[in-house]
Structures are given as C-alpha cells and as structure tokens.
Scaffold this motif. Structure first.
Motif, PDB file in Angstrom:
ATOM      1  N   VAL A  54       1.433   0.278 -10.586  1.00  0.00           N
ATOM      2  CA  VAL A  54       2.148   0.774  -9.232  1.00  0.00           C
ATOM      3  C   VAL A  54       2.066   2.492  -9.448  1.00  0.00           C
ATOM      4  O   VAL A  54       2.757   2.803 -10.458  1.00  0.00           O
ATOM      5  CB  VAL A  54       3.613   0.296  -9.081  1.00  0.00           C
ATOM      6  N   ARG A  55       1.540   3.208  -8.489  1.00  0.00           N
ATOM      7  CA  ARG A  55       1.462   4.750  -8.646  1.00  0.00           C
ATOM      8  C   ARG A  55       1.305   5.059 -10.132  1.00  0.00           C
ATOM      9  O   ARG A  55       2.098   5.780 -10.826  1.00  0.00           O
ATOM     10  CB  ARG A  55       2.845   5.179  -8.085  1.00  0.00           C
ATOM     11  N   ASP A 103       0.665  -1.283   0.214  1.00  0.00           N
ATOM     12  CA  ASP A 103      -0.151  -0.140  -0.022  1.00  0.00           C
ATOM     13  C   ASP A 103       0.933   1.035  -0.053  1.00  0.00           C
ATOM     14  O   ASP A 103       0.565   2.162  -0.757  1.00  0.00           O
ATOM     15  CB  ASP A 103      -0.847   0.080   1.222  1.00  0.00           C
ATOM     16  N   ILE A 104       1.914   1.366   0.640  1.00  0.00           N
ATOM     17  CA  ILE A 104       2.924   2.511   0.849  1.00  0.00           C
ATOM     18  C   ILE A 104       3.397   2.413  -0.500  1.00  0.00           C
ATOM     19  O   ILE A 104       3.860   3.748  -0.872  1.00  0.00           O
ATOM     20  CB  ILE A 104       3.967   2.334   1.917  1.00  0.00           C
ATOM     21  N   ASN A 105       3.908   1.556  -1.223  1.00  0.00           N
ATOM     22  CA  ASN A 105       4.519   1.641  -2.521  1.00  0.00           C
ATOM     23  C   ASN A 105       3.330   1.967  -3.578  1.00  0.00           C
ATOM     24  O   ASN A 105       3.694   2.445  -4.793  1.00  0.00           O
ATOM     25  CB  ASN A 105       5.077   0.237  -2.852  1.00  0.00           C
ATOM     26  N   GLY A 106       2.039   1.915  -3.382  1.00  0.00           N
ATOM     27  CA  GLY A 106       1.316   2.230  -4.232  1.00  0.00           C
ATOM     28  C   GLY A 106       0.740   1.170  -5.271  1.00  0.00           C
ATOM     29  O   GLY A 106       0.499   1.623  -6.436  1.00  0.00           O
ATOM     30  N   LEU A 107       0.767   0.076  -4.711  1.00  0.00           N
ATOM     31  CA  LEU A 107       0.628  -1.209  -5.661  1.00  0.00           C
ATOM     32  C   LEU A 107      -0.999  -0.946  -5.946  1.00  0.00           C
ATOM     33  O   LEU A 107      -1.889  -0.893  -5.020  1.00  0.00           O
ATOM     34  CB  LEU A 107       0.763  -2.282  -4.777  1.00  0.00           C
ATOM     35  N   GLY A 108      -1.334  -1.075  -7.256  1.00  0.00           N
ATOM     36  CA  GLY A 108      -2.728  -0.796  -7.675  1.00  0.00           C
ATOM     37  C   GLY A 108      -3.485   0.697  -7.744  1.00  0.00           C
ATOM     38  O   GLY A 108      -4.395   0.628  -8.444  1.00  0.00           O
ATOM     39  N   GLU A 109      -2.520   1.594  -7.276  1.00  0.00           N
ATOM     40  CA  GLU A 109      -2.871   2.956  -7.591  1.00  0.00           C
ATOM     41  C   GLU A 109      -2.897   3.410  -9.048  1.00  0.00           C
ATOM     42  O   GLU A 109      -1.860   2.962  -9.630  1.00  0.00           O
ATOM     43  CB  GLU A 109      -1.984   3.955  -6.568  1.00  0.00           C
ATOM     44  N   ASN A 164      -3.368   6.640 -10.094  1.00  0.00           N
ATOM     45  CA  ASN A 164      -2.771   7.870 -10.079  1.00  0.00           C
ATOM     46  C   ASN A 164      -1.294   8.106  -9.834  1.00  0.00           C
ATOM     47  O   ASN A 164      -0.806   7.721  -9.206  1.00  0.00           O
ATOM     48  CB  ASN A 164      -3.321   9.023  -8.988  1.00  0.00           C
ATOM     49  N   LYS A 165      -0.711   8.846 -10.780  1.00  0.00           N
ATOM     50  CA  LYS A 165       0.971   9.212 -10.592  1.00  0.00           C
ATOM     51  C   LYS A 165       1.307   9.746  -9.412  1.00  0.00           C
ATOM     52  O   LYS A 165       0.626  10.734  -9.184  1.00  0.00           O
ATOM     53  CB  LYS A 165       1.444   9.802 -11.818  1.00  0.00           C
TER      54      LYS A 165
END
Lengths: 69, 327
Positions: free
Chosen positions: B270-271, B24-30, B32-33
């Motif tokens: 990712v992000r 989650d911290i790494n932005g997996l699945g996000e 938005n950049k």
C-alpha cells in the motif's frame, strides 16, 4: 501553527466575537437537526421501502434513492 | 468473542454512478511511497471526497444518538485552537514536563498518552498544508466493552461516536492547558482532517493489527484516538513492540468473523509499504449498513479485557525462546 481551519473556529477574539461564534455554532446544530429529522426521515423511510421491495437504494440519488431519469 | 447476530453482507444501498475504487484512492498495489489521500471525510462540512455520498447516507440514516454526538463534537471543535498565555513557562527538563503533561491528560480523562515528534508525512493527507508544530501528543480513550461486544448492533456505533466526542473534548482541554503555560497547542479530534494512527504508533500507544486498527496492551483495539500538536518541549516516547505481529501472523479471528470478507490474511503493498490493509471497497458497504460495524476490533483476542498484558508477555517470551533456540 497548522494551516487547517475548522469550520467552527472563531476567527476573531473578544466577547462579541465569542457570542457570534457560539450563535453560529448552535444555529448549525439546530439546522443540522432539522436536516437529520426531515431529510433523514425521508432517507430512512425510502431505504426501508427499497429493502422491503428488494430494489437498490442509490446513495448518490438522495434523499429518495431512486435513479434520476 | 464472536459477533452477535451479524446481518449477512447483502446490500440494498449502492451507487448509481460508482466513484473511483476506494482501494485505488488508498494506493493498494502502489509501489511508490506517497501520502494517504482522503477517502472518507473527517470534516463533514467539506464536500470534496469522491465517496462523500455514501457517508452522507450513513450519517443521515444513523440514529439520533450517533448523529447528535457527531454534530456536537464538530461544534465543540471550535475550542481546538485559542489564545496562548503571554507568560511562557520555561522548560528546563522536557522529560519532567512530558511526565507532568501525561499526568494532566490522564487526570482530564485520557486512558492512553504518548508523545512523538511531528513529521508531516505521518499526519497529513496529500495536498494538506504543512504543520509547524514540533510534538504530537496521542491520546487514547477506552470504549465500554459491555456495549461494544454487541457490535455490529446500533448501540455499538453510538458508543464509538460518543467516545470520539469525549476524546475531542479532552484533547481540547489538554491543548487549553498547554496554551495556559504559554506554549502554542492545537487539538485534533472530531471534524479535523488529520491522520492519527501513524503518530500513535510512533508514540508507543500500540501496534497496527491485521484488522487495520491499533492494538494496545491495555485495551486491545477497544479504544479511539485524538491528537494534540504543540511546541511545548517534551521528551518523546519510543514505539511499542508488544507482540502484535506474532499474534496477527497466525490469528484469523478478524479475518474469519468479517461478514464482508474485507480482511486479508497477508500483508498488502500500500503506497510503497507492505502492511496490514482492510479492503475499503468491501468494508464500506457493510460499515455503512450497520451503523459502524466494529466486529473486527471486538473479536480481536487483544480486546478481551485483561488479556492484552498476558498475551504480550507470552508472545515476547516465546520470541525470546525461539531466538535462543535458533542462535
């Protein structure tokens, strides 16, 4: 320039400042060695004991790895 | 190469109160950049990371060889910045200056050297102060393959940290050399929070592999990075296309050899970018149990000595042939 300041960076210039900086840096090495030796040994022994006994070793409960009640 | 006697992914160490998932911290699945957030510390004196406890455990539980390299490397980082010479060398030809600088870096001990422009999005974590430097010099340092092919044994972890320390020292020397020419320069090695891989990719050192590490033609993944930022006018390099994607799309060496099952066979979002991604929440436990693992980078076919150049030629030739057939 970067906004980042490393922990060991000299903040001033000059011979005395360099000496103080070197003293600070190597004191850190000695202190950290003692921490690695003492706290690290407790961690290593406690971790191996937990492994042998088949119970969890909690990394957020250092150095003994046991839950705080 | 196959991993030699990797222990099973059964863990005794755990969190009593787990932090937010690293993925989650790494932005997996996000979608938005955004910039990367810090999960694991680079500057070990900083205590703000959510996963700080497991890294304290890792370093205090590590061998003296690993730990001492780490601490001495951090202390040596005090030479990362310094006074710039008052006489500034005039640079009429950035191409020639870049060539001289690369020769100097190699003479000082760097195995790979590449130059790109500084872009804060490539270098900085979320919340970091922006840099005002213009150029980023990525330096690569080969690890001893004879030691690393023993991954995940303790000596492999010791070698990784030794090379990081060597890289830091040489980055300091490169920065010192640039400052002696009258141009500001700053080294980023041990204990200095900065992203290294995006700049190294843009500087042409290699491409991102499925195992989340950089792959170069010369050393595969068997090398480590440091960085020097400077205002010295330099010609920049272009990013490399050596055929890594062509191999990674079908190769499963790292996927199948990862005891923690942390490497996916497909790219992930990712992000806001679709890319190869290693599952942090699966990897971190095995990594911290085994003094730094490194199985994935050593089983990578690119890391086999002498194979990278031939593999690259083969993949690029195959791609051209396929292009010719389809057009």
């Amino acid at each position: 320039m970067s906004g980042y300041k490393g922990t060991f960076e000299a903040r001033e210039t000059g011979r005395i400042a360099r000496f103080k900086d070197a003293l600070k840096s190597y004191s850190y090495v000695i202190v950290t060695f003692v921490v690695w030796l003492v706290v690290g040994t407790i961690i290593r022994v406690s971790y191996r004991k937990a492994l042998k006994e088949g119970r969890p070793f909690y990394v957020d409960c250092l150095p003994f790895g046991r839950k705080k009640e | 190469m196959r991993a030699k006697n990797p222990p099973p992914a059964i863990y005794c160490h755990a969190y009593a109160k787990p932090p937010r998932p690293g993925n989650d911290i790494n932005g997996l699945g996000e979608t938005n950049k955004r910039r990367a957030s810090k999960v694991a510390p680079d500057d070990f004196t900083v205590r703000e990371y959510e996963w700080k406890d497991i890294w304290d455990f890792f370093f205090l539980n590590s061998s003296w060889s690993t730990f001492s390299s780490l601490i001495l490397g951090m202390v040596e980082s005090r030479h990362a910045r310094g006074a710039t010479a008052s006489n500034q060398v005039s640079v009429q030809d950035p191409g020639s200056m870049a060539k001289q600088l690369k020769e100097k870096a190699r003479e000082l001990g760097a195995d790979l050297v590449g130059i790109t422009e500084v872009k804060d999005d490539l270098l900085l974590y979320e919340g970091d102060e922006p840099h005002s430097y213009k150029y980023a010099i990525s330096l690569g340092f080969e690890q001893d393959r004879n030691i690393m092919e023993n991954a995940p044994q303790v000596e492999a972890g010791d070698e990784v940290v030794r090379i990081y320390r060597k890289g830091s020292r040489i980055a300091n020397k490169v920065a010192t050399h640039i400052r002696s020419l009258g141009w500001p320069a700053e080294a980023f090695g041990f204990g200095r929070d900065i992203l290294m891989m995006p700049s190294a990719i843009r500087a042409g050192l290699g491409e991102l592999g499925k195992h989340g590490s950089l792959i170069s033609k010369e050393y595969g993944s068997n090398f480590r990075l440091t960085l020097v930022l400077t205002d010295l006018p330099l010609a920049i390099d272009t990013s490399a296309d050596i055929g890594v994607e062509d191999v990674c799309l079908t190769c499963q060496a790292c996927t199948k050899n990862c005891p923690a099952d942390a490497i996916a066979d497909e790219k992930q979002m990712v992000r806001g970018v679709e890319k190869w991604y290693v599952d942090y929440d699966k990897c971190v436990w095995y990594f911290t149990m085994t003094n730094g693992c490194s199985i994935c980078i050593e089983v990578c076919p690119w890391s086999e000595p002498g194979r990278g150049v031939k593999l690259s030629e083969l993949m690029l030739a195959k791609r051209e042939k396929n292009k010719a057939i389809t057009s």
